[in-house]
Design an enzyme around this catalytic site. Structure first.
Site, PDB file in Angstrom:
ATOM      1  N   GLN A   1      25.457  31.049   6.673  1.00  0.00           N
ATOM      2  CA  GLN A   1      25.344  32.492   6.885  1.00  0.00           C
ATOM      3  C   GLN A   1      26.068  32.989   8.127  1.00  0.00           C
ATOM      4  O   GLN A   1      26.008  34.174   8.441  1.00  0.00           O
ATOM      5  CB  GLN A   1      23.859  32.897   6.975  1.00  0.00           C
ATOM      6  CG  GLN A   1      23.054  32.630   5.721  1.00  0.00           C
ATOM      7  CD  GLN A   1      23.498  33.484   4.544  1.00  0.00           C
ATOM      8  OE1 GLN A   1      24.047  34.574   4.715  1.00  0.00           O
ATOM      9  NE2 GLN A   1      23.253  32.992   3.342  1.00  0.00           N
TER      10      GLN A   1
ATOM     11  N   HIS B   1      16.726  27.228   5.090  1.00  0.00           N
ATOM     12  CA  HIS B   1      16.944  27.245   3.638  1.00  0.00           C
ATOM     13  C   HIS B   1      16.461  25.903   3.079  1.00  0.00           C
ATOM     14  O   HIS B   1      16.476  24.896   3.784  1.00  0.00           O
ATOM     15  CB  HIS B   1      18.451  27.411   3.394  1.00  0.00           C
ATOM     16  CG  HIS B   1      18.848  27.711   1.994  1.00  0.00           C
ATOM     17  ND1 HIS B   1      18.883  26.752   1.014  1.00  0.00           N
ATOM     18  CD2 HIS B   1      19.245  28.871   1.404  1.00  0.00           C
ATOM     19  CE1 HIS B   1      19.290  27.301  -0.124  1.00  0.00           C
ATOM     20  NE2 HIS B   1      19.512  28.589   0.085  1.00  0.00           N
TER      21      HIS B   1
ATOM     22  N   LYS C   1      30.764  32.089   0.213  1.00  0.00           N
ATOM     23  CA  LYS C   1      30.158  33.082   1.112  1.00  0.00           C
ATOM     24  C   LYS C   1      31.185  33.551   2.140  1.00  0.00           C
ATOM     25  O   LYS C   1      30.866  34.295   3.050  1.00  0.00           O
ATOM     26  CB  LYS C   1      28.953  32.472   1.837  1.00  0.00           C
ATOM     27  CG  LYS C   1      27.775  32.125   0.928  1.00  0.00           C
ATOM     28  CD  LYS C   1      26.571  31.723   1.759  1.00  0.00           C
ATOM     29  CE  LYS C   1      25.585  30.837   1.026  1.00  0.00           C
ATOM     30  NZ  LYS C   1      24.751  31.546   0.073  1.00  0.00           N
TER      31      LYS C   1
ATOM     32  N   CYS D   1      15.062  30.876  -1.387  1.00  0.00           N
ATOM     33  CA  CYS D   1      15.105  29.423  -1.160  1.00  0.00           C
ATOM     34  C   CYS D   1      14.628  29.105   0.252  1.00  0.00           C
ATOM     35  O   CYS D   1      15.184  28.234   0.929  1.00  0.00           O
ATOM     36  CB  CYS D   1      16.500  28.850  -1.394  1.00  0.00           C
ATOM     37  SG  CYS D   1      17.039  29.026  -3.087  1.00  0.00           S
TER      38      CYS D   1
ATOM     39  N   ASP E   1      23.660  24.478  10.167  1.00  0.00           N
ATOM     40  CA  ASP E   1      23.924  25.015   8.832  1.00  0.00           C
ATOM     41  C   ASP E   1      24.583  26.379   9.022  1.00  0.00           C
ATOM     42  O   ASP E   1      23.937  27.346   9.409  1.00  0.00           O
ATOM     43  CB  ASP E   1      22.597  25.131   8.069  1.00  0.00           C
ATOM     44  CG  ASP E   1      22.707  25.953   6.790  1.00  0.00           C
ATOM     45  OD1 ASP E   1      23.821  26.431   6.465  1.00  0.00           O
ATOM     46  OD2 ASP E   1      21.673  26.134   6.119  1.00  0.00           O
TER      47      ASP E   1
END
Lengths: 414, 152
Positions: free
Chosen positions: A211, A131, A234, A372, A208
């Site tokens: 997700q 991202h 999220k 993104c 990261d």
């Protein structure tokens, strides 16, 4: 397709859906089919009610007031920090820093870790499927420090090529920053192995987790990552809150990212000494209500069980993949063996933005664009994709409707 | 898919998306500009040949984008050929006002002709930039914006 029955009943999805008021909305006169969970998730009543109760009956400032209202609010705030630490398997709640979300958490590490540990000639490794939030902060850091950015390539399925990663690693590598799950492709990266190899040359690793955090069991100690970042919105929680897990030995060596109140040990007009983590990285009044909400959304997910969530979402992925694969002219972008419930696709004859507008008319919310992740789009030779990203509250019937709506869209444009 | 959507995706727009007109580069263009829509990645080049009398003798475009942006480029080029630079600027303002909803082409005087087909875009706030990219880029070319233009 009428083989809904093949889905095992890991979850009582109808009951779960009844706990999400947003799922009863209609859009253009059709029942909402919400498939943009990679962007943000809808909110369960349990979380909504917890936030309402906190604001109505328990709200006060944190870590400042020596009076009952503030002390109680502080206690609840710190309990939420413990919930986050337990959820991600952190050794201590002091290793959890609240931020506005993943983007700020990565920026914090790029700035503070970078300031302390990255110098001219050093190298930082990211991947081709990050991202922008896990790309731009490292580009900026490299530019400022005179360091070099290296990129792990991916194969045509969207999997990182680990042999190439090995070639990039050296004693110049300071940190490796990769996502756990690619937001654009759904690839689940082998971050435990990536961490092991980074550590073998003395480098650190940031994962990261935007997700992955709400879709699988994450144990930061098992993964042995040095940093892990996440976003509350999220994870069925409020927007405006997220955070960073960081190993204490590193956080203790890192300078503050934002300065101001509440992150100090002592301030005189000549000199300031800083508080220990996590306070050092939480200047100013934090998003108190949102932190309480995040704690409640974690309680909610724990109630369902992360292993159940992962198993059910995997079934949705397999079902959805079969639905979309049958559509002529549809190309799935991202076909890794290990994938999260994200279906990114491209149609020969319809631009992703037109797909989104047409699907919206059927009440179906999907994302269209570069997500993104423009370097990912360039790698796969597409300007953009349409993306259906699933949650445990989605049903196979919704994926049938998605496929049907895509077919109607193709008919209009061909 | 429906009724409401057919206002946006009119047959003429779908046709220009399938077979864009003037989809080529003008090698010796007097004016050109690169336009991007950073939010959705639409990316176009507009080329113009303007003579000494200020008449647009030729106009064309290249690039990639959604059906709305491609059809808007295509219809714009067919509309502007033979018009003066002054007319083109007036058309730009009228087109802008129509897609943001401040000018109703059914009720007010305008010079947009077939371009009024894009009226449906005003119901789709997230798509107005797709329709206007062609026009911003064309005006950018006339204004000699060598660095290109962006809708953001």
């Amino acid at each position: 397709m009428n083989d809904h029955k093949v889905m095992s009943s890991v979850l009582d999805v109808d009951k779960i859906r009844s706990e999400f008021p947003a799922l009863t909305r209609t859009v253009h006169g059709k029942p909402l089919i919400y498939l943009d969970n990679g962007a943000t998730t809808q909110k369960p009543l349990q979380m909504i009610e917890r936030v309402r109760k906190f604001d109505a009956e328990e709200y006060g400032t944190v870590r400042r007031g020596a009076y009952k209202v503030s002390e109680y609010s502080t206690q609840l705030y710190e309990e939420a920090r413990q919930k986050v630490a337990d959820f991600f398997g952190a050794g201590s709640k002091s290793e959890i820093i609240f931020t506005s979300g993943t983007t700020q958490a990565i920026n914090l590490v790029a700035y503070s870790f970078g300031k302390q540990f990255v110098k001219a000639g050093d190298e930082i490794i990211i991947s081709n499927i990050e991202h922008h939030a896990n790309t731009v902060p490292w580009q900026v850091l490299c530019e400022e420090r005179g360091a070099h950015l290296k990129v792990i390539p991916v194969n045509d399925e969207g999997e990182l090529i680990l042999e190439e990663y090995d070639k990039l690693l050296s004693n110049k590598t300071r940190i490796v920053a990769v996502n756990h799950v690619s937001n654009a492709l759904g690839t689940v990266n082998p971050v435990k192995e990536i961490a092991r190899r980074a550590h073998s040359v003395g480098a650190r690793i940031l994962v990261d987790g935007a997700q992955s955090s709400s879709h699988m069991k994450v144990d930061v100690q098992d993964l042995d990552c040095d940093f892990y970042t996440f976003s509350g919105h999220k994870m069925y929680g409020p927007s405006g809150v997220g955070g960073l897990f960081g190993k204490m030995e590193l956080l203790e060596q890192m300078p503050p990212y934002v300065t101001g109140g509440d992150m100090i040990m002592q301030v005189t007009l000549e000199k300031t000494t800083y508080a220990r983590p996590p306070a050092r990285f939480e200047a100013g009044t934090p998003p108190i209500t949102q932190v309480i909400g995040l704690g409640a959304s974690i309680d909610y997910m724990n109630g369902i069980g992360m292993d159940n969530i992962a198993e059910y979402e995997h079934q949705l992925l397999e079902y959805g993949t079969k639905c979309l694969e049958k559509i002529d002219g549809l190309r799935l972008i991202g076909t890794a063996k290990d994938k999260a419930a994200i279906l990114s696709f491209y149609l020969d004859c319809v631009h992703p933005h037109d797909i989104v507008t047409c699907l919206d008319q059927d009440g179906i919310a999907v994302r269209g664009g570069h997500h993104c992740a423009q370097p990912t789009m360039i790698r796969f030779g597409v300007p953009a994709t349409a993306r259906a990203s699933m949650s445990f509250y989605n049903k196979t019937e919704e994926l049938d409707a998605l496929a049907e709506s895509i077919r109607r869209t193709i008919k209009i444009f061909s | 898919m429906s009724y409401i959507n057919s206002e946006l995706y009119q047959q003429v727009i779908l046709d220009h998306n399938r077979k864009p007109r003037n989809f080529r580069k003008i090698e010796d263009a007097t004016h050109s500009c690169h336009g991007i829509n950073p939010l959705c990645g639409d990316d176009v080049y507009v080329y113009l040949n303007v003579n000494d009398a200020g008449v647009i003798e030729d106009v064309s475009f290249e690039g990639s984008g959604c059906a709305i942006s491609k059809a808007s480029c295509s219809l714009m080029t067919t509309h502007l050929k033979g018009k003066t630079v002054e007319d083109a600027r007036i058309n730009f303002k009228e087109f802008q006002n129509m897609i943001i909803g401040t000018m109703d082409p059914d009720k007010e005087e305008h010079h947009l002709g077939k371009l009024s087909l894009f009226m449906g875009v005003r119901e789709y706030p997230s798509r107005t930039k797709c329709a206007s990219l062609a026009w911003h880029t064309m005006v950018g070319a006339l204004d000699r914006k060598f660095d290109g233009i962006s809708t953001e």
